[in-house]
Scaffold this motif. Structure first.
Motif, PDB file in Angstrom:
ATOM      1  N   ARG A 249       0.831  -1.210   0.000  1.00  0.00           N
ATOM      2  CA  ARG A 249       0.000   0.000   0.000  1.00  0.00           C
ATOM      3  C   ARG A 249       0.866   1.261   0.000  1.00  0.00           C
ATOM      4  O   ARG A 249       0.520   2.271  -0.609  1.00  0.00           O
ATOM      5  CB  ARG A 249      -0.925  -0.007   1.215  1.00  0.00           C
ATOM      6  N   ASP A 252       2.060   1.850  -3.539  1.00  0.00           N
ATOM      7  CA  ASP A 252       0.983   2.420  -4.357  1.00  0.00           C
ATOM      8  C   ASP A 252       0.817   3.908  -4.084  1.00  0.00           C
ATOM      9  O   ASP A 252       0.557   4.700  -4.997  1.00  0.00           O
ATOM     10  CB  ASP A 252      -0.341   1.702  -4.082  1.00  0.00           C
ATOM     11  N   THR A 253       0.996   4.303  -2.829  1.00  0.00           N
ATOM     12  CA  THR A 253       0.831   5.700  -2.450  1.00  0.00           C
ATOM     13  C   THR A 253       1.980   6.545  -2.972  1.00  0.00           C
ATOM     14  O   THR A 253       1.779   7.650  -3.478  1.00  0.00           O
ATOM     15  CB  THR A 253       0.742   5.830  -0.918  1.00  0.00           C
ATOM     16  N   ILE A 261      -3.020   6.786   3.511  1.00  0.00           N
ATOM     17  CA  ILE A 261      -3.593   5.467   3.262  1.00  0.00           C
ATOM     18  C   ILE A 261      -4.535   5.115   4.402  1.00  0.00           C
ATOM     19  O   ILE A 261      -4.357   5.555   5.538  1.00  0.00           O
ATOM     20  CB  ILE A 261      -2.515   4.365   3.126  1.00  0.00           C
ATOM     21  N   SER A 268      -6.357   5.756   9.568  1.00  0.00           N
ATOM     22  CA  SER A 268      -5.616   6.221   8.393  1.00  0.00           C
ATOM     23  C   SER A 268      -4.257   6.737   8.848  1.00  0.00           C
ATOM     24  O   SER A 268      -4.051   7.071  10.018  1.00  0.00           O
ATOM     25  CB  SER A 268      -6.391   7.326   7.664  1.00  0.00           C
TER      26      SER A 268
END
Length: 572
Positions: A249, A252-253, A261, A268
């Motif tokens: 993740r 991806d960020t 995220i 978060s």
């Protein structure tokens, strides 16, 4: 030496019969209790097996070093092995062909799991469970298949993150005299830790520096990670994060415009990438403060424990409501019903867990000191097995709880069903002002067996005949025994369809009581009855004459509904 071995064997048989042998080492007895609570079968020979990652940082550094150090033992009848933090064997070295063959048969193979929860007391799994060196001698192993071996294992601690990466284990036959084993294994573990520290390059050191800086600046949960490391402060439930999922993740960020995220609903984190020029070294995650009612997240696949179980869900809802209102809760039930899971669910996966049964190994003063330090922290606390406290220690616990500056966010578990509950436990309940909630046994929650079995089986289907066997069984070990039985069957099925033949013998034998015995079974029952009568009810003598172990004999007595003569009374 033989007298010690016979004493251990009798202690093991007595424990399987339901007794607690008085002369057993406390750390072994405590581990046996944990094994029984986990539903481990002492006669099973199956293993959970995975494809191990020899490219992990721990494996890359440790395996070459262990191979080099193994040469020191080239002329000995020993086996040197290494396991990762999940107790899966990463590497094994056994120069003696006879010992190597015995270990192959017993299951000490690369990829096999030696997690104490799955196979019971053993040096690898137990050392990881308690976080220190563990020595297990022959019949002190919970599984009978390991009674021919002595083992010592020591955890290896990451010098950067201070998390346990795995263990170094030495195994040898009881017939082989080996002195100073524990110091030798501990020295090997220190050598590996030194090598890990030397191998930690500028990338890991910079990631650690960034984490320490962020931790000092923030009162929120903080995590630093890259593809190989994950580090968290005391507010961050790092053990509940699946490292590879969280890192994915982050990647991806970093590749996109969004620098926030969501780990779970209500949780978060702001992501700050750490670069060395154009090369990504890692990332810092600073979590937002979650809402009070939001549970600490677990980044993992699959439904939570017992997610589909209606009665369990109702109890969890009640426990959660008490905790949200600021109250303490004591969950009471038989061994293996899932008390700890329910309390941790309610308090959050970041809750600290103290096991009162560890007091025998740690000593009362050390354990009470850990309790005081835990109460001084802001994280919730779960105390399991309150029933294992003696009267004096229970009073000390009540005094500590009463003196706490703030009412603690605390949940506790009490195991019932083995005699009356000690009266002095009420002093702890009174000191907490706790709500006591009972969690019923699985045999009274028949509608939950199938959903739980499906959860434990994952993607592997259960045959209709298997479901029938599971539904008929009485589950004296409750949810823990069901979980272990299904996982055992899944492994035995090679991931295809789970048939009744894949289930542990103890489950299949017990379900025979609900049907008529076959001609062969009736004949076997008559033979067992005659031998027991001839032995005046002495099961040890009868088992020896029949050529079976005592646990097997007990299972057949239950399955065939045999009335045992009471002329002879067995002690221990």
């Amino acid at each position: 030496m033989r007298e010690v071995s016979m004493s251990s064997r009798l202690a093991w048989e007595a424990f399987q019969h339901g007794d607690e042998p008085p002369d057993l080492r406390e750390e072994i007895l405590t581990s046996w209790r944990r094994s029984r609570l986990s539903g481990v079968s002492p006669l099973a020979q199956d293993f959970e097996r995975i494809e191990i990652d020899i490219e992990s940082r721990f494996a890359r550094v440790a395996i070459p070093l262990m191979t080099e150090m193994a040469e020191l033992l080239a002329d000995s009848e020993t086996c040197l092995a290494m396991a990762n933090g999940a107790a899966h064997v990463l590497w094994r070295w056994a120069p003696d062909s006879r010992l190597r063959h015995q270990l192959d048969l017993a299951g000490l193979l690369v990829g096999h799991s030696f997690n104490e929860e799955l196979i019971g007391t053993n040096a690898v799994g137990t050392s990881l469970e308690v976080g220190r060196t563990a020595a297990v001698r022959s019949e002190e192993h919970y599984r009978e298949a390991f009674h021919r071996f002595n083992c010592v294992a020591t955890p290896v601690v990451d010098p950067i993150t201070h998390r346990i990466l795995g263990t170094i284990n030495l195994t040898w036959s009881p017939n082989y005299q080996e002195s100073a084993v524990a110091p030798l294994v501990q020295k090997m573990a220190r050598e590996v830790q030194t090598a890990l520290k030397d191998a930690a390059g500028a990338r890991e050191r910079r990631l650690l520096d960034a984490f320490l800086d962020a931790r000092a600046r923030s009162a929120h949960p903080v995590v630093a990670l890259n593809s190989e490391l994950i580090i968290g402060n005391h507010l961050a439930p790092v053990p509940n994060f699946r490292h590879e999922v969280l890192w994915g993740r982050v990647l991806d960020t970093v590749d996109g415009p969004d620098l926030t995220i969501e780990v779970a609903p209500g949780w978060s984190a702001t992501v700050r990438a750490i670069f060395d020029g154009k090369s990504l070294l890692g990332a810092l995650l600073v979590f937002d403060t979650p809402q009070h009612e939001t549970p600490v997240p677990t980044v993992s696949a699959g439904p939570p424990h017992g997610a589909t179980a209606s009665a369990h869900a109702r109890v969890r809802e009640t426990v959660g409501r008490v905790v949200r209102d600021g109250g303490a809760v004591v969950l009471r039930g038989e061994p293996g019903v899932g008390k700890k899971h329910v309390v941790v669910d309610a308090l959050g996966a970041g809750a600290e867990v103290l096991d009162a049964s560890d007091i025998a190994a740690d000593g009362p003063e050390a354990w009470l000191g850990m309790l005081r330090r835990s109460l001084n922290r802001t994280t919730p606390l779960v105390v399991t097995h309150l029933d294992s406290l003696d009267q004096r220690t229970a009073r000390a616990v009540a005094s500590i709880l009463s003196a706490a500056a703030e009412p603690p966010r605390l949940g506790a578990t009490v195991t019932v069903g083995r005699g009356e509950q000690p009266a002095w436990l009420l002093s702890i309940v009174d000191a907490l002002g706790a709500t006591v909630i009972d969690l019923g046994p699985l045999r009274n929650r028949q509608d939950e067996i199938q959903p739980l079995a499906d959860t434990f089986a994952g993607d592997v289907p259960l045959a209709p005949e298997t479901r029938e066997v599971l539904q008929r069984y009485t589950w004296p070990g409750n949810v823990a025994e069901l979980r272990q039985a299904v996982r055992t069957a899944v492994v035995s099925s090679d991931g295809t369809v789970v048939n009744p033949a894949h289930l542990p013998d103890s489950v299949r034998l017990e379900t025979w009581t609900n049907r008529h015995l076959s001609l062969i079974e009736r004949a076997e029952a008559e033979v067992i009855t005659r031998v027991l009568t001839r032995a005046n009810g002495n099961k040890t003598v009868a088992a020896r004459e029949l050529g079976v172990s005592r646990p097997t004999l007990y299972a057949k007595i239950r399955a065939y509904r045999i009335s045992v003569p009471t002329t002879h009374v067995e002690v221990g």
